[in-house]
Design an enzyme around this catalytic site. Structure first.
Site, mmCIF file in Angstrom:
data_model
loop_
_atom_site.group_PDB
_atom_site.id
_atom_site.type_symbol
_atom_site.label_atom_id
_atom_site.label_comp_id
_atom_site.label_asym_id
_atom_site.label_seq_id
_atom_site.Cartn_x
_atom_site.Cartn_y
_atom_site.Cartn_z
ATOM 1 N N LYS B 216 0.862 -0.877 -0.083
ATOM 2 C CA LYS B 216 -0.185 -0.140 0.060
ATOM 3 C C LYS B 216 0.902 1.306 -0.083
ATOM 4 C CE LYS B 216 -3.873 -2.074 0.328
ATOM 5 N NZ LYS B 216 -4.858 -2.222 -0.736
ATOM 6 N N ASP B 244 -0.384 0.233 -4.499
ATOM 7 C CA ASP B 244 -1.511 0.403 -4.522
ATOM 8 C C ASP B 244 -2.109 1.790 -3.535
ATOM 9 O OD1 ASP B 244 -4.463 0.326 -4.219
ATOM 10 O OD2 ASP B 244 -4.610 -1.621 -3.290
ATOM 11 N N GLU B 270 -1.793 0.843 -8.617
ATOM 12 C CA GLU B 270 -3.299 0.475 -8.552
ATOM 13 C C GLU B 270 -4.182 1.735 -7.823
ATOM 14 O OE1 GLU B 270 -4.003 -3.313 -6.829
ATOM 15 O OE2 GLU B 270 -6.024 -2.863 -5.997
ATOM 16 N N GLU B 297 -11.518 -2.364 -8.403
ATOM 17 C CA GLU B 297 -12.048 -2.793 -7.244
ATOM 18 C C GLU B 297 -13.167 -1.794 -6.758
ATOM 19 O OE1 GLU B 297 -8.532 -2.695 -4.783
ATOM 20 O OE2 GLU B 297 -10.098 -1.859 -3.178
ATOM 21 N N HIS B 347 -9.654 -8.295 -8.470
ATOM 22 C CA HIS B 347 -9.544 -7.750 -6.947
ATOM 23 C C HIS B 347 -9.882 -8.816 -6.158
ATOM 24 C CE1 HIS B 347 -11.588 -5.795 -3.572
ATOM 25 N NE2 HIS B 347 -10.135 -5.524 -3.430
#
Lengths: 427, 427
Positions: B216, B244, B270, B297, B347
């Protein structure tokens, strides 16, 4: 003295419109409903906000208000950090997944944000349009969440538009006080109405002074053509005739059908395709130079509006007062529309939307867009009797509201009568 | 003999993940929850579906299931008109306004649509991937609602892709049976984890055979850089490192931050910005040729995916199994991705998403995308113990599921324990 919110009450209010065909279009046939929010305060002043829903799912937006209400209880209106307040409702880390910033959770936030602004305007003793229009540029700019739109509108650009909006302010206000705000009516051509009702409503609208009317399209194309011919024959060549497809068409279908309807000189085509389809709207706009693409009532948030403007997909911006998260988000959309040179003609109808958006259009004219060119507020002749301070229209134009607040406070008797499922109307 | 749905049960199941920081990212910190749907039938077979929500609003998606359930009760699975069935849930004229086709109401439809497909696969005695992969082309095409996407995918184009997907089918299936399906893990780098935990998880992942890991980003950029350096040092230069941002950045910020993170060779970025921002993703993609833009997602529906593909905004399509309205809508998205030549990496994570999407990825490989190039299923090591037929991963790859259905049936003990608000875990 600080005013603090002590409780958030929510009412599930529904009107049985589906059966009569009122509000019927190519895609929606609901019982017009409102998720109605009342903010109680220690000062005794009540703030009112609502979000309109088209039917049976109103309990979901009411539930979303309850899920978000802890953010408002205990909130003091003094020195409120507007962006933090806005994000507490639109970006709650436990609730954001349900949108994000769209649908049920965002519409609930819209009712709540508007209720806070209604409260502030009432405390200031001003109708919402005046409360906004007289506000310092810095305070307006500080009310806007620029997150995810900074590539289209910077705080400096917003500041510049709002400062410039001070020039000629008094003249514009004087003009409105004398001439009222231009409007158009959607009450003539709901899809559920038979031809003879459409004919008589069109004739009556013309006689009442309306020179801009909107019809629903998106049924079988031959029916749309017949109805367009009928309405055009009643309102004459000089009345603007808008068409509204409520998203029913695919992109190529929209282009083909509007080419057939071109002979009736449509002023705009509203919601020609799916509300999320920015690129589709842009392609339709390029293919139909004889009319204007309009959309917005179902545009979920400022990021969708940003793209509609960036892609040159729309020539009319139809922001809704409570589909997006209330006044704060609307401010960002009005400013982006002004920057891109697109007139704002807010979406109305439903429950209380006319009451809401008159304030937005007037503020936009006074301080943001600063022109009436191509500006009209939608008017639908439904359900105004349930409001304490209903809109007032004469000769097809909205008169300036004068009572303090955002005009969506409902009459207690109406709330009681139409509360779902226990009100007398639903028992 | 016909099977008829006799009842729709819905359970509000929540896991207290927020406190531990599991699943924490730049924007979401919720208690992982599931709106869990069980379809009772006259045959005794139960269909299970769920939609994942990230927290406290799970009662809203449960409420939306209840609002839609009358469309399923009494429904016979024989000769089901798939498009009519799909639209009954996604375009109910009294409920569509709440989306349309997005957020709470659409996610609820996703759980219900998937439960119907789970039921069908169980009745056929096949795992979902096989049920889909062995289906006639015509039946698959008849399952797709082309409304609003016909400008990007026609029924004939869908037919052609699916027919072509029969070539080499047996070889691809044999390959998967021997080698399993490629995957990557997201369990190493949640934002809420301290550095030493990230280091040890990265090391363990590498030792377990993972050669693709995701971290992340979206905290302070210096923290992102430090964590990227740490993870890269543990997994070596040959492991794919995905990043992400969970939509936290504005468009220009995404570009600037990824230029700083380029030195760690990100395989993809992402959700660099707001999920609705098709044009923003396209601009980011053009500005960052050294990596791939991935999203999906939180992409609300097939119309958003259509535009992401049309605008060349994504090079990785991360469809979710239940954010969109279930199998029918996923089929349309897989086919559009194939037409535009974009690999699908679904996802997963959340609650039951790994269980769901393994079937979609396998079906996509067997019948639609027909390649493993750039294809990986996300894997998150959370909450699998609550499922009757959990995913099985070895050496960083998913083994083919063999039990009939869509693999999201939950254990009755887990439903009871984590039901909100009355289960023992929440009392």
């Amino acid at each position: 003295m600080a005013t603090t919110i002590t409780a958030v009450d929510v009412h599930d209010v529904r009107f049985p419109t589906a059966e009569a065909g009122d509000g019927s279009d190519s895609i929606n046939r609901g019982d017009y409903s409102a998720t109605y929010v009342e903010l109680r305060t220690d000062s005794g002043v009540v703030g009112s906000g609502l979000t309109f829903t088209n039917g049976r799912g109103n309990e979901l937006t009411c539930g979303a208000v309850r899920a978000l209400s802890h953010h408002l209880v205990g909130l003091s209106l003094d020195d409120l950090d507007q962006v933090a307040f806005f994000r507490s409702l639109t970006a709650d880390p436990q609730l954001r997944w349900l949108g994000p910033e769209k649908g049920v959770i965002h519409m609930a936030a819209g009712a709540m944000v508007n209720a806070v602004w209604d409260l502030r305007a009432r405390l200031a003793g001003k109708p919402m349009w005046r409360f906004l229009a007289e506000m310092d540029t810095e305070e307006l700019v500080a009310s806007i969440d620029f997150h995810h739109i900074s590539d289209a509108l910077t705080p400096d650009e917003a500041r510049s538009i709002l400062d410039k909006g001070r020039d000629g302010y008094a003249e514009r206000l004087a003009f409105l006080e004398e001439h009222d705000f231009p409007s158009y009516t959607t009450s003539v051509g709901w899809l559920g109405y038979p031809d003879d009702k459409v004919r008589s409503l069109s004739r009556t609208a013309y006689e009442e002074g309306w020179r801009a009317v909107k019809m629903k399209v998106g049924g079988p194309i031959e029916d749309d053509i017949r109805r367009a011919r009928l309405i055009r024959s009643e309102v004459g060549p000089d009345t603007l005739l808008m068409m509204d497809a409520n998203q029913i068409w695919d992109v190529d279908e929209a282009i083909a059908n509007m080419q057939r309807l071109a002979e009736f000189d449509p002023y705009w085509i509203e919601e020609p395709t799916h509300a999320d389809d920015v690129l589709g709207h842009a392609r339709i706009a390029r293919a139909l130079p004889f009319t204007r693409v309009a959309t917005g009532e179902v545009a979920a948030n400022r990021v969708i509006f940003k793209q509609l403007l960036q892609a040159e997909a729309i020539r009319v911006c139809q922001v809704d007062a409570c589909r997006v998260a209330g006044v704060n988000e609307v401010l960002s959309i009005l400013l982006m529309a002004a920057k891109f040179g697109v007139p704002v003609c807010p979406h109305a109808g439903g429950v209380g939307l006319c009451e809401y958006v008159q304030h937005l259009a007037i503020f936009d004219y006074l301080r943001v867009g600063t022109s009436l060119d191509g500006r009209m507020v939608e008017y639908v002749d439904h359900l105004h009797e349930h409001f304490v301070d209903p809109v007032s229209v004469r000769n097809g134009r909205y008169r300036l509201p004068t009572a303090p607040g955002y005009s969506v406070a409902m009459k207690p008797a109406s709330i009681a009568e139409f509360s779902f499922p226990d009100g007398p109307a639903w028992r």
